[in-house]
Design a protein around this motif. Sequence first.
Motif, mmCIF file in Angstrom:
data_model
loop_
_atom_site.group_PDB
_atom_site.id
_atom_site.type_symbol
_atom_site.label_atom_id
_atom_site.label_comp_id
_atom_site.label_asym_id
_atom_site.label_seq_id
_atom_site.Cartn_x
_atom_site.Cartn_y
_atom_site.Cartn_z
ATOM 1 N N PHE A 242 -1.802 13.695 -35.517
ATOM 2 C CA PHE A 242 -0.683 14.418 -34.925
ATOM 3 C C PHE A 242 -0.021 13.581 -33.831
ATOM 4 O O PHE A 242 1.193 13.472 -33.750
ATOM 5 C CB PHE A 242 -1.202 15.751 -34.375
ATOM 6 N N ILE B 64 0.410 16.537 -44.135
ATOM 7 C CA ILE B 64 0.443 17.748 -44.952
ATOM 8 C C ILE B 64 -0.702 17.723 -45.968
ATOM 9 O O ILE B 64 -1.418 18.716 -46.140
ATOM 10 C CB ILE B 64 1.807 17.891 -45.663
ATOM 11 N N THR C 138 4.063 11.751 -42.586
ATOM 12 C CA THR C 138 4.272 13.197 -42.648
ATOM 13 C C THR C 138 3.560 13.757 -43.871
ATOM 14 O O THR C 138 2.898 14.795 -43.803
ATOM 15 C CB THR C 138 5.771 13.530 -42.730
ATOM 16 N N PHE C 139 3.694 13.036 -44.990
ATOM 17 C CA PHE C 139 3.004 13.487 -46.196
ATOM 18 C C PHE C 139 1.494 13.450 -46.001
ATOM 19 O O PHE C 139 0.774 14.347 -46.449
ATOM 20 C CB PHE C 139 3.409 12.604 -47.380
ATOM 21 N N PHE D 140 7.023 6.647 -41.578
ATOM 22 C CA PHE D 140 7.011 7.983 -40.992
ATOM 23 C C PHE D 140 7.009 9.062 -42.068
ATOM 24 O O PHE D 140 6.283 10.049 -41.974
ATOM 25 C CB PHE D 140 8.223 8.163 -40.076
ATOM 26 N N VAL D 141 7.817 8.866 -43.104
ATOM 27 C CA VAL D 141 7.837 9.848 -44.188
ATOM 28 C C VAL D 141 6.458 9.904 -44.854
ATOM 29 O O VAL D 141 5.913 10.979 -45.114
ATOM 30 C CB VAL D 141 8.920 9.493 -45.225
ATOM 31 N N TRP E 182 2.054 10.890 -35.289
ATOM 32 C CA TRP E 182 3.271 11.469 -35.860
ATOM 33 C C TRP E 182 4.299 11.739 -34.764
ATOM 34 O O TRP E 182 5.484 11.414 -34.911
ATOM 35 C CB TRP E 182 2.919 12.752 -36.616
#
Lengths: 321, 551
Positions: free
Chosen positions: A267, A243, A239-240, A235-236, A270
Amino acid sequence: MTEQLASAALVAIYSAMAVYAIAFVFFAVDLAKRSSAREPVAAAATGQLGAFEGSVAVAERVGTATEARTSKVSRLERVGFALTVLAWLLHLAGAVLRGLANGHVPWSNMFEFSLVMSLALTTVFLVVQFWQKLSYLGTYATGASLIVLGVGTVNFYVEVTPLHDSLQSVWIIIHVGVAILATSFFALGAGLSLLQLLQARREANPEGSRLGFLRTIPDSVALESLAYRTIVVGFVLWTFTLIAGAIWAERAWGRFWGWDTKEVWTFIIWVIYAGYIHARATRGWRGAPSAWLSIIGIAAVIFNYTIVNLFFKGLHAYSGL
Amino acid sequence: MSRPSDHIDSAPPAPINQPELGLVGYARFFWRQLTSMRTALFLLLLLALAAIPGSLVPQRSSDPNGVVQYFESNPGLAPVLDAVQLFDVYGSVWFSAIYLLLFVSLIGCVIPRTAHHLKALRSRPPRTPARLERLEAFTVREIPTTSGLSTTDAPSPAEAIESARELLASRRYRVEEYEVRGAPSVSAERGYLRETGNLVFHTALLGVLVSVGLGGSFAYNGQKVIIEGAPFVHVLGSYDSFNPGRFFDETDLEPFVLTLDRFDVDYEEFNLNAYGRPGNFRASVTARYPSGEESSGVVQVNHPFEVGGTKVYLLGNGYAPTITVRDGEGNIAFNRAVPFLPQDAELTSLGVIKAPDAVPEQLGMIGFFYPTAGLLSTGAYASAHADLLDPLLTLRVYTGDLGLDDGIPISVFTLDTDDLTEIVGGDSGVESIELRPGETAELPDGLGSVTFESMTADPGPGNWAGSVKRFASFDVHYNPAEWGALTFAILALLGLLCSLFVPRRRVWVKAAELAGGGIRLEYAGLARGEDPGLADAVAELADTHRDMVKR
């Protein structure tokens, strides 16, 4: 030169597929052996009311039998792991050769995505063994890698072509590379969630279960905890990815977010995994509901990498097909 | 705890005694429901589900042409979908409702938790529980006097607790000593960063939303086709198409003039799998400001050019043949470069020329331009390569009233031939005009002539390069939300890392005297949130402390 490198890459890839298949068989037989090993507890129980000597004798026999079976079981597993490492080396060689043939990172079309994604899955599976012994996931990991690699090579293979202008950016390494790594963690977590569901069903009805190998793996709560820790890393990274993708989109298309189909699905994935993390903090949503969310998440990831790439219109149309 | 009552770490609810609720009571009830974990979870999953239709149906924001095509191919279904805003999903009422509710729920949760966290940051660790053995991560280490220590060297419980306190403090715990039933103990807590990160993450998401909302209202983007050598004056009327934000005003446009000096392309010549593929597009531009300052640059894919607070991106490109039309009286009725729109990857291009000032009749022409003309077996032409290797222009000519005097805006790229008479090409009986750069053709009935101008002095076979101008289409963007959104996004990522990977723990150490001499050390730990390593951490602490005490 390019032709030779590309052909050499294909040879390495097909060899890797063959070795994956054999490793898969070894892991599968290992699980089968675990299933067929009789429970020592059950054997002793049958002798409880009978002659004392009889039950002791039974226990002894079962004890030695399970010992013998244990060493044979772990040998199958060890061979499976060795073969997986060999397959990984061949797979890595294939990816590196393809990259050299290309002159750029080997993930610019559907075939190359499949190549590198399956490689990342195997890599993550092997590296995770240093943290936790997840040998029971061997069947899943080698099988998934084989399918992704096989489908990609057979259906999506394209000759080496120069990299499109729009992909000529350092962000292809950052954004796409991290995305591929994230999906490997999601896939591993989904495998653990799947086992968790099977294990939970067996825990509710121990006699009715025909998947005896579940006896030899951690209980459903432990599996869920492992799945959570794996997915959280994914998940981290995801997220990166989101971005980094937005930053690249601003460089390439002028806007950092435009609800392009691939942006939408990134999206959605996520949000599903954010929902997974929330579910584990909500009373009543641990256990099976969380596991299902993890599986829905990986389904969305697979949808993103196949249907969206192949059939949906959008700015992300780099399938090469 | 200021967490929702259905959070996994909250106390389970007491049996329900339902009182009579008034208006305020109901309002509070709905608020508590909205800010509960379950509602947040449902809204999140609903958000994911609601985003899906936007990828199945073309959206006006990302594919306006696709929307038009959808209306044409599904005339019955399209208006129905439009009525439920399925072509504008991400700005629609129902999608907005979901994420706005989600953010309200978020705010309603974050504020009390922030208040509670600020209090917790200032408070001391709690009293040691009376019965440590009831805690999950509980372990005991006993140091009897018979383990080689003389009675004078045996540590007292107080000394043991003192060393425990030092050990925990060295590991960045906040420590406090308490006496529990006569036994000395130390209570320690660490990992406040976890909750801080959590709150930062959720607040940063709100920050992203606010940035995008506020900044986007002042944003604008526009598209413009610029022919080589031609200037683009940055005023609203110059743009070919324009999309402003809600609060945009014409005077917000920074004044500058952008000129396309030249446009260069390279064509793939080595890799036979992609032979002829264009790449390495470079649009050399110069910007001039009212102050007289100039700045030059090259616009490439992934490399926009910054001018006047905006960023200029390269979209497409094509050819713009320069055409001169002389009318029946010999005067020049039309003389400029016309952008021809590419129809395929080899730049077979289509263009329209309108000469309303031609006398005696207005002239309209539809032309095809082929940078590298190739004759198909059907007799038609097509372009075989996008580079200028064998340029050919073919024209069909019409006369009549072009309709430009009616006062109705008409696209420059279309010619309505319904009311026009075809005099060259098609069914007129006269062959279509075919021109190479530099050639002229006469129109029938003395209506004039048309010349395909060459930009180079001596065009000829093998020497066509540069004879036809190119154009590039640009996308100009201005969005003040960018930096805000990026900052908040990075803050969110950092907050996420802390909230997921920093363990929040409370640890207690209690020392009591053993009956036969020596001391008994009890260790226990409690985790706030997920902490799979708790048991191991407590065991490791116990072993380290026991070794410290034994020494």
